[in-house]
Design a protein around this motif. Structure first.
Motif, PDB file in Angstrom:
ATOM      1  N   ILE B 135       0.880  -1.232   0.161  1.00 42.93           N
ATOM      2  CA  ILE B 135       0.025  -0.004   0.013  1.00 42.93           C
ATOM      3  C   ILE B 135       0.909   1.353  -0.122  1.00 42.93           C
ATOM      4  O   ILE B 135       0.612   2.143  -0.875  1.00 42.93           O
ATOM      5  CB  ILE B 135      -0.831   0.027   1.335  1.00 42.93           C
ATOM      6  N   ALA B 139       1.455   5.367   4.198  1.00 36.73           N
ATOM      7  CA  ALA B 139       0.020   4.697   4.894  1.00 36.73           C
ATOM      8  C   ALA B 139       0.592   4.217   6.103  1.00 36.73           C
ATOM      9  O   ALA B 139      -0.226   4.214   7.040  1.00 36.73           O
ATOM     10  CB  ALA B 139      -0.380   3.628   3.926  1.00 36.73           C
ATOM     11  N   ILE B 140       1.646   3.344   6.276  1.00 33.35           N
ATOM     12  CA  ILE B 140       2.006   2.706   7.461  1.00 33.35           C
ATOM     13  C   ILE B 140       2.473   3.658   8.352  1.00 33.35           C
ATOM     14  O   ILE B 140       2.053   3.542   9.646  1.00 33.35           O
ATOM     15  CB  ILE B 140       3.277   2.007   7.182  1.00 33.35           C
ATOM     16  N   ARG B 142       1.653   6.843   8.810  1.00 35.17           N
ATOM     17  CA  ARG B 142       0.169   7.531   9.293  1.00 35.17           C
ATOM     18  C   ARG B 142      -0.498   6.724  10.202  1.00 35.17           C
ATOM     19  O   ARG B 142      -1.225   7.121  11.169  1.00 35.17           O
ATOM     20  CB  ARG B 142      -0.399   8.222   8.080  1.00 35.17           C
ATOM     21  N   SER B 143      -0.768   5.415   9.729  1.00 35.87           N
ATOM     22  CA  SER B 143      -1.783   4.349  10.620  1.00 35.87           C
ATOM     23  C   SER B 143      -1.120   4.199  12.012  1.00 35.87           C
ATOM     24  O   SER B 143      -1.631   4.295  13.090  1.00 35.87           O
ATOM     25  CB  SER B 143      -1.780   3.105   9.980  1.00 35.87           C
TER      26      SER B 143
END
Lengths: 109, 374
Positions: B135, B139-140, B142-143
């Motif tokens: 992804i 994304a990692i 921010r998650s």
């Protein structure tokens, strides 16, 4: 838990907003069937990654929480309208200031 | 907004991920085993030392804005030093992911899946890690930022919810096994701040150049607070001889939490958070490993070999034969790897690079350094 889920589903204002939840419900049921709490935990993290990767009209979907943008009146708590002096950082506006420092000048005359 | 850059909060959450996950596993237990009742004083001491080391790292990196440790190694010793440094850090990230994955999977098997093979649990973790890496790195990160306050809150909550079961006298004697054990041999507990490994790779990814100092201080202090609360929880809750023999001692501490008859078995909720936290940590370390590999070999894309790395990690994670070996690798070998690589070799590399920069500046005036694009 079922009651909380049912009541929470009424918080979604539009019917079409709930479509993706219907699909995700089956995916999480499947993950829960395979690996229980562990599968649901993995599913939550992957789902979160997908959401944080999304963009809506050039603006990240999870803003202002991830990425954190200027949190003056755009974060978890909102100030009164007369105190919201700056526009949101994620909009990349030409003018950052929405209103003057003292917007209600008539109060001090 | 530049998409490839990460903000200050994201970077802080990234470094905090390391300590949160190690705290859930066996880190507090190892600290209590080495320093006994002086664990709290030892944690305060190593936190102060970590802040000073963090300050030193920021000062040393000031001369090399937007460069990571591989670029600095290339400046210092050419291509070969860059390759050696890259291979060491690649090995470190792969080793960390394998060890943590195996350790947590074994614990999960004992708690939730007694009849399932450990390999199946690890495969599910790796599947999630590979998907999140495909992804994207942003994304990692921010998650992880999104969930970090919850992870930190869970550790604080366990402390405050167990206050009724504490025996404060377990803090005595104050210096435990002696001042030498607490302050000198106890200095080896600095491995708890293994998150500094990410600091060396952060500069090219940061939005603001000057944010590194703020990130270092805030993440180190918060890590120290998190470590302090977790060590205090275990120290006050059970005798040392019990804590040092347990697997997942913090999970056992969470099993004591009970609010009347309505809220019981809150340990399951904590385990859910910790599973998410561990997946984030594995994804982040995995992403850094692929990026180091990309930089060493000048590949354009990282996604195609993510699955190969996952297989490699699975192979490494299957090597230990029993829980004793896993505990030994996680407690002792990991400790020395962090101390030697993160606090020894890397600091030495930065110091020598700064000396070379100073000498070149004196000789030629301005110094220009080639850097590879991120």
């Amino acid at each position: 838990m079922v009651a909380i889920t049912a009541v929470a589903s009424f918080a979604i204002p539009d019917f079409s907003f709930g479509f993706h939840l219907r699909l995700m419900r089956f995916i999480f049921i499947f993950l829960g069937y395979i690996a229980g709490f562990f599968g649901i935990g993995l599913g939550i993290f992957v789902y979160l990654c997908i959401l944080t990767n999304l963009k809506s009209f050039g603006v990240p979907y999870m803003v202002p929480y991830a990425p954190v943008t200027n949190i003056n009146s755009n974060g978890y708590f909102l100030e009164p309208v007369w105190r919201r002096e700056k526009r949101a950082d994620y909009l990349n506006t030409k003018k950052e200031k929405a209103q003057n420092h003292i917007s209600m000048k008539w109060r001090y005359k | 907004m530049t998409d490839k850059k990460i903000g200050n909060f994201e970077a802080i959450a990234l470094i905090l991920t390391v300590i949160v996950n190690h705290v859930v596993l066996n880190l507090p237990k190892n600290i209590i085993a080495s320093t006994s009742s002086a664990s709290i004083i030892n944690v305060l001491f190593i936190s102060i030392v970590a802040v000073l080391i963090g300050y030193l790292i920021c000062k040393l990196l000031e001369k090399f804005p937007r460069l990571d440790i591989l670029d600095i190694a290339s400046f210092l010793g050419g291509k070969w030093l860059k390759i050696v440094t890259g291979v060491l850090f690649l090995g470190y990230f792969l080793f960390t992911v394998s060890v943590i994955l195996r350790s947590f999977s074994e614990g999960l098997k004992i708690i939730f899946f007694p009849r399932s093979p450990v390999a199946a649990i690890m495969i599910l973790f790796l599947l999630a890690v590979v998907i999140t890496n495909k992804i994207g790195f942003q994304a990692i990160i921010r998650s992880n930022l999104f969930m970090m306050p919850i992870f930190l809150f869970s550790i604080l909550f366990i402390f405050f919810a167990n206050i009724g079961n504490f025996t404060i006298q377990r803090m005595l004697p104050l210096f435990g096994n002696g001042t030498f054990t607490t302050f000198f041999s106890g200095l080896s507990n600095l491995f708890a701040f293994g998150g500094f490994a990410y600091l060396y790779f952060l500069p090219p990814y940061l939005k603001e150049d000057k944010g590194l100092k703020k990130i270092t201080f805030i993440s180190t202090i918060t890590s120290g607070i998190c470590l302090l609360f977790s060590v205090a929880t275990l120290l006050f809750l059970s005798p040392n001889s019990v804590i040092t023999e347990e697997i997942f001692p913090l999970y056992l501490a969470s099993r004591n939490i009970q609010f009347g008859r309505f809220f019981q078995r809150l340990d399951a909720v904590f385990l859910l958070f910790w599973i998410i936290s561990l997946t984030a940590y594995l994804s982040i370390s995995f992403a850094f490993a692929t990026r180091v590999f990309q930089k060493l070999l000048n590949f354009e894309y990282t996604k195609w070999y993510a699955s190969l790395f996952a297989l490699l990690i699975f192979g490494f994670a299957m090597i230990p034969e029993n829980m004793y070996q896993i505990t030994f690798i996680e407690g002792t070998i990991y400790q020395y790897v962090v101390l030697i690589l993160i606090f020894g070799l890397s600091l030495a590399l930065l110091i020598f690079a700064n000396i070379k920069y100073y000498l070149l500046e004196k000789k030629k005036g301005a110094v220009s350094i080639d850097k590879a694009p991120v």
